[in-house]
Design a protein around this motif. Structure first.
Motif, PDB file in Angstrom:
ATOM      1  N   VAL A 190       0.870  -1.171   0.000  1.00  0.00           N
ATOM      2  CA  VAL A 190       0.000   0.000   0.000  1.00  0.00           C
ATOM      3  C   VAL A 190       0.910   1.224   0.000  1.00  0.00           C
ATOM      4  CG1 VAL A 190      -1.821   1.265   1.188  1.00  0.00           C
ATOM      5  CG2 VAL A 190      -1.768  -1.243   1.289  1.00  0.00           C
ATOM      6  N   GLY A 191       0.785   2.031  -1.034  1.00  0.00           N
ATOM      7  CA  GLY A 191       1.640   3.200  -1.161  1.00  0.00           C
ATOM      8  C   GLY A 191       0.854   4.443  -1.510  1.00  0.00           C
ATOM      9  N   VAL A 192       1.578   5.546  -1.545  1.00  0.00           N
ATOM     10  CA  VAL A 192       1.015   6.829  -1.960  1.00  0.00           C
ATOM     11  C   VAL A 192       1.951   7.463  -2.981  1.00  0.00           C
ATOM     12  CG1 VAL A 192      -0.248   7.354   0.169  1.00  0.00           C
ATOM     13  CG2 VAL A 192       2.119   8.096  -0.065  1.00  0.00           C
ATOM     14  N   GLY A 193       1.369   8.259  -3.821  1.00  0.00           N
ATOM     15  CA  GLY A 193       2.116   9.102  -4.744  1.00  0.00           C
ATOM     16  C   GLY A 193       1.528  10.498  -4.627  1.00  0.00           C
ATOM     17  N   ALA A 194       2.401  11.502  -4.540  1.00  0.00           N
ATOM     18  CA  ALA A 194       1.934  12.869  -4.304  1.00  0.00           C
ATOM     19  C   ALA A 194       2.071  13.736  -5.545  1.00  0.00           C
ATOM     20  CB  ALA A 194       2.724  13.485  -3.155  1.00  0.00           C
ATOM     21  N   GLY A 198       6.737   9.833  -3.163  1.00  0.00           N
ATOM     22  CA  GLY A 198       5.814   8.870  -2.577  1.00  0.00           C
ATOM     23  C   GLY A 198       6.530   7.695  -1.970  1.00  0.00           C
ATOM     24  N   GLY A 199       5.740   6.757  -1.485  1.00  0.00           N
ATOM     25  CA  GLY A 199       6.298   5.568  -0.859  1.00  0.00           C
ATOM     26  C   GLY A 199       5.227   4.801  -0.115  1.00  0.00           C
ATOM     27  N   HIS A 200       5.664   3.970   0.822  1.00  0.00           N
ATOM     28  CA  HIS A 200       4.741   3.116   1.582  1.00  0.00           C
ATOM     29  C   HIS A 200       3.964   3.906   2.640  1.00  0.00           C
ATOM     30  CE1 HIS A 200       7.632   0.158  -0.001  1.00  0.00           C
ATOM     31  NE2 HIS A 200       6.556  -0.599  -0.075  1.00  0.00           N
ATOM     32  N   VAL A 201       2.759   3.436   2.898  1.00  0.00           N
ATOM     33  CA  VAL A 201       1.940   3.983   3.985  1.00  0.00           C
ATOM     34  C   VAL A 201       2.291   3.192   5.237  1.00  0.00           C
ATOM     35  CG1 VAL A 201      -0.405   4.349   4.834  1.00  0.00           C
ATOM     36  CG2 VAL A 201       0.091   4.583   2.381  1.00  0.00           C
ATOM     37  N   ASP A 202       2.673   3.899   6.286  1.00  0.00           N
ATOM     38  CA  ASP A 202       3.004   3.254   7.560  1.00  0.00           C
ATOM     39  C   ASP A 202       1.737   2.965   8.361  1.00  0.00           C
ATOM     40  OD1 ASP A 202       5.708   3.420   6.981  1.00  0.00           O
ATOM     41  OD2 ASP A 202       6.009   5.263   8.135  1.00  0.00           O
ATOM     42  N   ALA A 203       1.843   2.036   9.292  1.00  0.00           N
ATOM     43  CA  ALA A 203       0.724   1.736  10.193  1.00  0.00           C
ATOM     44  C   ALA A 203       0.310   3.019  10.917  1.00  0.00           C
ATOM     45  CB  ALA A 203       1.131   0.671  11.200  1.00  0.00           C
ATOM     46  N   THR A 244      -0.781  -8.041  -4.449  1.00  0.00           N
ATOM     47  CA  THR A 244      -1.663  -6.879  -4.437  1.00  0.00           C
ATOM     48  C   THR A 244      -0.811  -5.632  -4.238  1.00  0.00           C
ATOM     49  OG1 THR A 244      -3.449  -8.194  -3.504  1.00  0.00           O
ATOM     50  CG2 THR A 244      -3.636  -5.792  -3.304  1.00  0.00           C
ATOM     51  N   GLN A 245      -0.935  -4.711  -5.168  1.00  0.00           N
ATOM     52  CA  GLN A 245      -0.146  -3.478  -5.121  1.00  0.00           C
ATOM     53  C   GLN A 245      -1.059  -2.319  -5.466  1.00  0.00           C
ATOM     54  OE1 GLN A 245       3.576  -3.714  -7.230  1.00  0.00           O
ATOM     55  NE2 GLN A 245       3.538  -1.544  -7.673  1.00  0.00           N
ATOM     56  N   MET A 246      -1.277  -1.450  -4.483  1.00  0.00           N
ATOM     57  CA  MET A 246      -2.133  -0.298  -4.706  1.00  0.00           C
ATOM     58  C   MET A 246      -1.424   0.978  -4.298  1.00  0.00           C
ATOM     59  SD  MET A 246      -4.896  -0.912  -1.672  1.00  0.00           S
ATOM     60  CE  MET A 246      -4.878  -2.691  -1.786  1.00  0.00           C
ATOM     61  N   THR A 247      -1.679   2.024  -5.054  1.00  0.00           N
ATOM     62  CA  THR A 247      -1.098   3.331  -4.775  1.00  0.00           C
ATOM     63  C   THR A 247      -2.225   4.351  -4.761  1.00  0.00           C
ATOM     64  OG1 THR A 247       0.913   2.668  -5.942  1.00  0.00           O
ATOM     65  CG2 THR A 247       0.612   5.023  -5.509  1.00  0.00           C
ATOM     66  N   VAL A 248      -2.290   5.120  -3.688  1.00  0.00           N
ATOM     67  CA  VAL A 248      -3.297   6.165  -3.580  1.00  0.00           C
ATOM     68  C   VAL A 248      -2.663   7.490  -3.991  1.00  0.00           C
ATOM     69  CG1 VAL A 248      -4.762   7.454  -1.973  1.00  0.00           C
ATOM     70  CG2 VAL A 248      -4.612   4.968  -1.820  1.00  0.00           C
TER      71      VAL A 248
END
Length: 159
Positions: free
Chosen positions: A13-17, A44-49, A87-91
């Motif tokens: 689960v990642g993010v891109g800005a 961007g990168g991984h979403v932490d807990a 499963t690879q998702m980027t928000v």
């Protein structure tokens, strides 16, 4: 048939800005990560807990570029990689900054950052960044990607 924990790969689960400057330019970095072809990538990168998508995007912007003080961060799309081995998702998260100079804080991953107009981006684009930029521009998903627009259900009319 079920997969053992060894056979099963954890989802990513990642993010891109999309960090926009006041003049409409977006920040993009030249990614030179070892073992990958060079490409242009959004911060961007991984979403932490225990981290929101917006919080993760602002943290990644600061870690990778040194830019702090971005505002109005809002998640706008979820991009799902359909051909990945797990499963690879980027928000995608859009944010704004009045003016800023990006530093190269992770030189083993990015060798430079530039501000570019959306209609004049360098290439090739990192695949997840390309998917997010397609969504922002209202273009259909590239082959191998699915795009899911995000809306705020609290502000939506009640039925």
């Amino acid at each position: 048939m079920t997969l053992s924990s060894v056979e099963r790969r954890c989802p990513i689960v990642g993010v891109g800005a999309l960090l926009f400057r006041a003049d409409g330019a977006v920040l993009i970095g030249h990614r030179i990560k070892k073992g990958e072809p060079a490409s242009w990538c959004l911060p961007g990168g991984h979403v932490d807990a225990r981290e929101s998508f917006e919080g993760a995007a602002l943290r990644e912007i600061a870690e990778e570029t040194g830019i702090v003080g971005a505002r109005r961060a809002a998640a706008f799309v979820l991009a799902l990689a359909l051909e990945a081995d797990r499963t690879q998702m980027t928000v995608g998260v859009a944010a704004r900054v009045d003016d800023a100079v990006a530093a190269t804080r992770e030189p083993e991953i990015f060798d430079r950052w530039i501000w570019a107009r959306l209609d004049d981006l360098p290439g090739p684009l990192f695949p997840a960044s390309a998917a997010l930029l397609d969504a922002w521009r209202g273009r259909p998903a590239a082959p191998g990607w699915a795009l899911y627009a995000m809306t705020d259900p609290i502000s939506q009319p009640q039925e």
